[in-house]
Design a protein around this motif. Structure first.
Motif, PDB file in Angstrom:
ATOM      1  N   GLU A   6     -20.595  31.010  71.335  1.00 36.16           N
ATOM      2  CA  GLU A   6     -20.074  32.285  70.859  1.00 36.16           C
ATOM      3  C   GLU A   6     -19.421  32.105  69.497  1.00 36.16           C
ATOM      4  O   GLU A   6     -18.635  31.179  69.309  1.00 36.16           O
ATOM      5  CB  GLU A   6     -19.034  32.848  71.837  1.00 36.16           C
ATOM      6  CG  GLU A   6     -19.608  33.298  73.167  1.00 36.16           C
ATOM      7  CD  GLU A   6     -20.382  34.598  73.047  1.00 36.16           C
ATOM      8  OE1 GLU A   6     -20.149  35.357  72.085  1.00 36.16           O
ATOM      9  OE2 GLU A   6     -21.224  34.851  73.926  1.00 36.16           O
ATOM     10  N   ARG A  48     -26.304  34.716  78.861  1.00 38.00           N
ATOM     11  CA  ARG A  48     -25.890  33.992  77.654  1.00 38.00           C
ATOM     12  C   ARG A  48     -25.720  32.514  77.946  1.00 38.00           C
ATOM     13  O   ARG A  48     -26.220  31.658  77.224  1.00 38.00           O
ATOM     14  CB  ARG A  48     -24.554  34.542  77.134  1.00 38.00           C
ATOM     15  CG  ARG A  48     -24.575  35.985  76.690  1.00 38.00           C
ATOM     16  CD  ARG A  48     -23.192  36.399  76.187  1.00 38.00           C
ATOM     17  NE  ARG A  48     -23.148  37.809  75.875  1.00 38.00           N
ATOM     18  CZ  ARG A  48     -22.544  38.336  74.803  1.00 38.00           C
ATOM     19  NH1 ARG A  48     -21.917  37.530  73.967  1.00 38.00           N
ATOM     20  NH2 ARG A  48     -22.559  39.622  74.602  1.00 38.00           N
ATOM     21  N   PRO A  74     -16.882  38.780  75.144  1.00 39.48           N
ATOM     22  CA  PRO A  74     -18.199  38.758  75.785  1.00 39.48           C
ATOM     23  C   PRO A  74     -18.071  38.902  77.298  1.00 39.48           C
ATOM     24  O   PRO A  74     -17.105  38.411  77.893  1.00 39.48           O
ATOM     25  CB  PRO A  74     -18.754  37.382  75.400  1.00 39.48           C
ATOM     26  CG  PRO A  74     -17.547  36.544  75.129  1.00 39.48           C
ATOM     27  CD  PRO A  74     -16.534  37.482  74.529  1.00 39.48           C
TER      28      PRO A  74
END
Length: 337
Positions: free
Chosen positions: A317, A144, A52
């Protein structure tokens, strides 16, 4: 405009020849051209494909180099990039001279939109903490998680040691300060910054100090150095005075992203007591306090910050790396080593 404040004059495209910016082993520095701004982006190749993305935003007077240690520790967890805000590091000034919190936040948003990297794990220190808070509030689709290291969020009573930094935003002070410190060497200036920003200045290695002196020598040759500092400091002061929905604390309450808050017990610029207000303000907060850290915990205790971020990553995640618990939920405080 105050009679002591000079109007903004865009920097000339012809700049004096200065030493190149330091790029550590394994890092890359590239230039991104956007309408009205040119941004330098520091990155490390990820340890594997598919990690990510993360973006790091530095504080007042800093640069993307402030994140090199943490990026190196996290390159197996996230795809790391760090931005030089306009007028700092190796990024030239913005064409419109806007160094406000909103101006810097727009630069971050424009880069993320252009790069198509969002949503990212967004990091911010000091000024960068205020900037990234605003980004997370107004563009939740780009974020995020949010990791804030000693964020410059409004305080009713700032610490006495932070007053000189705040005064940089007062019109006329920077030209006066520049004249008064004409004889100061780059080494003297760096020693002062280290004493102010580190909980224990002795932690700075000889190589680290030497690199900082070289970077200071480079920056002092830039004709816009003091202007960028003054206008960005003024941007922080102005943001502190905003109320209503535009106030930074109100925007902190709007942040939806899981948030990691990192505060140093010896921070001379942001009061440690603000950690608890921040933990109550962000909706989904985790708090890490490092008693011996100053204002730049990611440089002083990068392993502790990396461990805390991995804990956050493991929650957010799929397959995120789990590690020892370095953080607690927002109602408690933990220590890093």
């Amino acid at each position: 405009m105050s009679s002591t404040e000079l109007p903004y004059v865009p920097a000339s495209n012809v700049l004096p020849k200065v030493a190149p910016v330091r790029v550590a082993d394994g890092e890359r520095l590239r230039s991104v051209e956007l309408p009205g701004i040119t941004l330098k982006i520091r990155s490390r190749p990820p340890a594997r494909e598919g990690l990510p993305p993360a973006l790091y935003v530095h504080g007042l007077g800093g640069s993307s180099q402030n994140w090199s240690l943490l990026m190196q520790l996290l390159d197996a967890d996230v795809d790391c990039e760090a931005i030089d805000l306009p007028g700092f590091g190796d990024s030239p000034p913005p064409d419109d001279g806007d160094y406000s919190i909103n101006g810097h936040a727009r630069a971050v948003v424009r880069y993320l939109d252009a790069a198509g990297r969002g949503p990212v794990h967004l990091f911010g220190n000091s000024l960068g903490g205020a900037v990234t808070t605003r980004v997370a509030a107004v563009r939740p689709d780009l974020v995020r998680t949010l990791t804030l290291v000693s964020p410059a969020l409004p305080e009713l009573l700032i610490q006495r040691s932070a007053v000189p930094t705040a005064l940089l935003g007062v019109p006329g002070v920077v030209p006066l300060f520049s004249r008064l410190t004409t004889g100061w060497t780059a080494e003297q200036r760096v020693r002062g910054v280290v004493t102010l920003c580190y909980g224990d200045p002795g932690q700075v290695t000889p190589d680290g100090f030497s690199n900082a002196v070289q970077e200071m020598e480079r920056r002092l040759q830039l004709p816009y150095f003091w202007d960028a500092m003054a206008r960005s400091a003024r941007g922080i002061v102005n943001a502190y005075t905003l109320g209503g929905q535009h106030g930074l604390w109100r925007q902190a309450e709007r942040v939806l992203a899981p948030t990691l808050l990192v505060y140093g017990g010896r921070d001379q610029l942001v009061r440690h007591r603000m950690a608890h207000k921040a933990a109550r303000s962000f909706r989904d907060a985790r708090l890490l306090t490092i008693p011996d850290a100053g204002h730049v915990a990611m440089m002083e205790y990068p392993k502790a910050v990396a461990t805390a971020f991995r804990d956050l990553l493991s929650e957010t995640e799929p397959g995120g790396a789990a590690s020892g618990t370095a953080t607690e939920r927002a109602d408690t405080t933990s220590t890093g080593d």
